[in-house]
Design a protein around this motif. Sequence first.
Motif, PDB file in Angstrom:
ATOM      1  N   ASP A 136       0.661  -1.472   0.231  1.00  0.00           N
ATOM      2  CA  ASP A 136       0.090   0.367  -0.208  1.00  0.00           C
ATOM      3  C   ASP A 136       0.706   1.328  -0.019  1.00  0.00           C
ATOM      4  O   ASP A 136       0.683   1.917  -0.957  1.00  0.00           O
ATOM      5  N   ARG A 137       2.121   1.421   0.663  1.00  0.00           N
ATOM      6  CA  ARG A 137       2.622   2.293   0.804  1.00  0.00           C
ATOM      7  C   ARG A 137       3.777   2.656  -0.545  1.00  0.00           C
ATOM      8  O   ARG A 137       4.150   3.779  -1.165  1.00  0.00           O
ATOM      9  N   ARG A 138       4.098   1.633  -1.568  1.00  0.00           N
ATOM     10  CA  ARG A 138       4.314   2.091  -2.633  1.00  0.00           C
ATOM     11  C   ARG A 138       3.663   1.755  -3.245  1.00  0.00           C
ATOM     12  O   ARG A 138       4.204   2.734  -4.682  1.00  0.00           O
ATOM     13  N   ARG A 139       2.412   1.454  -2.930  1.00  0.00           N
ATOM     14  CA  ARG A 139       1.636   1.446  -4.098  1.00  0.00           C
ATOM     15  C   ARG A 139       1.265   3.594  -4.314  1.00  0.00           C
ATOM     16  O   ARG A 139       0.973   4.326  -5.139  1.00  0.00           O
ATOM     17  N   ARG A 140       0.911   4.223  -2.948  1.00  0.00           N
ATOM     18  CA  ARG A 140       0.826   5.524  -2.966  1.00  0.00           C
ATOM     19  C   ARG A 140       2.323   6.676  -3.967  1.00  0.00           C
ATOM     20  O   ARG A 140       2.083   7.394  -4.214  1.00  0.00           O
ATOM     21  N   ARG A 141       2.847   6.251  -3.019  1.00  0.00           N
ATOM     22  CA  ARG A 141       4.196   5.681  -3.977  1.00  0.00           C
ATOM     23  C   ARG A 141       4.619   6.403  -4.845  1.00  0.00           C
ATOM     24  O   ARG A 141       4.818   7.122  -5.717  1.00  0.00           O
ATOM     25  N   ILE A 142       3.834   5.534  -5.654  1.00  0.00           N
ATOM     26  CA  ILE A 142       4.330   5.151  -6.998  1.00  0.00           C
ATOM     27  C   ILE A 142       3.218   6.097  -7.883  1.00  0.00           C
ATOM     28  O   ILE A 142       3.382   6.257  -9.030  1.00  0.00           O
ATOM     29  N   VAL A 143       2.274   5.694  -7.998  1.00  0.00           N
ATOM     30  CA  VAL A 143       1.172   7.241  -7.812  1.00  0.00           C
ATOM     31  C   VAL A 143       1.907   8.690  -8.243  1.00  0.00           C
ATOM     32  O   VAL A 143       1.599   9.214  -8.725  1.00  0.00           O
ATOM     33  N   GLU A 144       1.983   9.050  -6.523  1.00  0.00           N
ATOM     34  CA  GLU A 144       2.428   9.571  -6.726  1.00  0.00           C
ATOM     35  C   GLU A 144       3.839   9.843  -7.537  1.00  0.00           C
ATOM     36  O   GLU A 144       3.599  11.902  -8.422  1.00  0.00           O
ATOM     37  N   LEU A 145       4.279   9.085  -7.626  1.00  0.00           N
ATOM     38  CA  LEU A 145       5.849   9.219  -8.797  1.00  0.00           C
ATOM     39  C   LEU A 145       5.490   9.879 -10.400  1.00  0.00           C
ATOM     40  O   LEU A 145       6.063  10.561 -10.855  1.00  0.00           O
ATOM     41  N   LEU A 146       4.684   8.908 -10.946  1.00  0.00           N
ATOM     42  CA  LEU A 146       4.118   8.829 -11.820  1.00  0.00           C
ATOM     43  C   LEU A 146       3.404   9.601 -12.169  1.00  0.00           C
ATOM     44  O   LEU A 146       3.174  10.227 -13.306  1.00  0.00           O
ATOM     45  N   ARG A 147       2.793  10.526 -11.386  1.00  0.00           N
ATOM     46  CA  ARG A 147       1.407  11.475 -11.388  1.00  0.00           C
ATOM     47  C   ARG A 147       2.440  12.915 -12.429  1.00  0.00           C
ATOM     48  O   ARG A 147       2.267  13.926 -12.897  1.00  0.00           O
ATOM     49  N   ASP A 148       4.060  13.189 -11.857  1.00  0.00           N
ATOM     50  CA  ASP A 148       4.584  13.987 -12.560  1.00  0.00           C
ATOM     51  C   ASP A 148       5.930  13.605 -13.618  1.00  0.00           C
ATOM     52  O   ASP A 148       6.470  14.021 -13.668  1.00  0.00           O
ATOM     53  N   VAL A 149       5.796  12.408 -14.066  1.00  0.00           N
ATOM     54  CA  VAL A 149       5.983  11.796 -15.573  1.00  0.00           C
ATOM     55  C   VAL A 149       5.450  12.506 -16.318  1.00  0.00           C
ATOM     56  O   VAL A 149       4.455  12.129 -16.755  1.00  0.00           O
ATOM     57  N   PRO A 150       6.134  12.973 -17.536  1.00  0.00           N
ATOM     58  CA  PRO A 150       5.645  13.983 -18.177  1.00  0.00           C
ATOM     59  C   PRO A 150       4.884  12.798 -19.935  1.00  0.00           C
ATOM     60  O   PRO A 150       5.966  11.928 -19.994  1.00  0.00           O
ATOM     61  N   GLY A 151       4.076  13.080 -20.628  1.00  0.00           N
ATOM     62  CA  GLY A 151       3.159  12.377 -21.230  1.00  0.00           C
ATOM     63  C   GLY A 151       3.082  10.832 -20.630  1.00  0.00           C
ATOM     64  O   GLY A 151       1.884  10.256 -21.284  1.00  0.00           O
ATOM     65  N   VAL A 152       3.109  10.898 -19.290  1.00  0.00           N
ATOM     66  CA  VAL A 152       2.004   9.844 -18.743  1.00  0.00           C
ATOM     67  C   VAL A 152       1.072  10.298 -17.742  1.00  0.00           C
ATOM     68  O   VAL A 152       0.468  10.842 -16.832  1.00  0.00           O
ATOM     69  N   ALA A 153      -0.177   9.102 -18.147  1.00  0.00           N
ATOM     70  CA  ALA A 153      -1.656   9.656 -16.719  1.00  0.00           C
ATOM     71  C   ALA A 153      -2.043   8.363 -16.763  1.00  0.00           C
ATOM     72  O   ALA A 153      -1.455   7.397 -16.819  1.00  0.00           O
TER      73      ALA A 153
END
Length: 397
Positions: free
Chosen positions: A299-316
Amino acid sequence: MSRISRRISAIAESPTLAVDAKAKALQAAGEQVVNFGAGEPDFPTPDHIVEAAAAACRDPRNHRYTPASGLPELREAIAAKTARDSGYQVQPSQTLVTNGGKQAVYEAFATLLDPGDEVLVPAPYWVTYPEAIALAGGVAVVVPTTIEAGFRVTVDQLEAARTSRTKVLLMVSPSNPTGAVYSGEELEAIGRWADERGLWVLTDEIYEHLVYGNARFHSLPVLVPSLADRTVVVHGVAKTYAMTGWRVGWMIGPPDVIKAAGNLQSHLSSNVANVSQRAAIAALTGDQSSVARMRAAFDRRRRRIVELLRDVPGVAVAEPEGAFYAFPSFAGALGRPIRGRTSATTLELAEVILDEAKVAIVPGEAFGAPGYARLAYALGDDDLVEGVTRIAKLLAE
Ligand SMILES: Cc1ncc(COP(=O)(O)O)c(C=O)c1O
């Protein structure tokens, strides 16, 4: 006559295992690869389970053939676990111990399908389903879903895809590859629809214990009891207890289906390794606290990866509510040059990301969903941050 049969020639190598193999080969060659490819927990199997297996090794009873359908104690443990965890009441004789959930999927389709029978397969789907259906002579009818719909299929979509040849509806919640979890209401509506239409349901519950936030797991035959006589549940110890390598899964179904699938298994592979079955008994009947501990880490990793992916250009990215996968859209990263290479598809983009950033992701094409990619976040927290940061840097260039 060709050297390889048409039936087997038509099967592709598992793309997830292929990505994993390529990442591991690069690692072996000394590259610092971050591997989001493999769908397996990074934790070791809990000690009490390993101890039970070690003791089983020394017991000569386990050195022999045992009943092909599973050790009676394990079949009892599966029935008891099913009542305990999902509230579904079944007899031990309605269970069949298989060599991983994967074998349960194969045997279920082989047991249910005649040539030409259709199976409704919501996409994005786990790579093995269409191959297992095709091997059984069936036809996978893919029902696409989108990130906007939370990757959940609706009754209307299923009804539109249904034909006179439709025999089985395949459901998996939580889902691999999307992490989507259906609500009780949604699942019940789908179950009622399947029941009214006289369809069979294969429901894959292998991620039962990996749900997060407000999401809840529901078992279809509990929500729609009248469906039980036409429902096959697929499950296993792999994901819940960090036991992917032990190869223990099971199938639950009506007695005639389990008997027939057991006949098949008696000629195919006989009993699952007894040491692994003894380990599975310890897993299902022993202390369950490791399950919650591992879930909390995911769960901790899930929240972290979503947070990080939101800042990747071209990614939703949509927030996954279960399993251990994120399934973002990379559509915004296609069609423009990255280090001189322009990717038209996520298949190509995944290769660029592996070559240039040394990060392994599985392209959505593997799951019937081009434009997306799957990142398994069942890896260490630091690796996870490093991996997404590398992708972000590459795509920002
Ligand atoms: C949805 C789903 N079902 C079944 C399985 C089978 O798991 P195993 O054969 O390791 O028990 C997997 C593994 O990746 C999966 O993701």
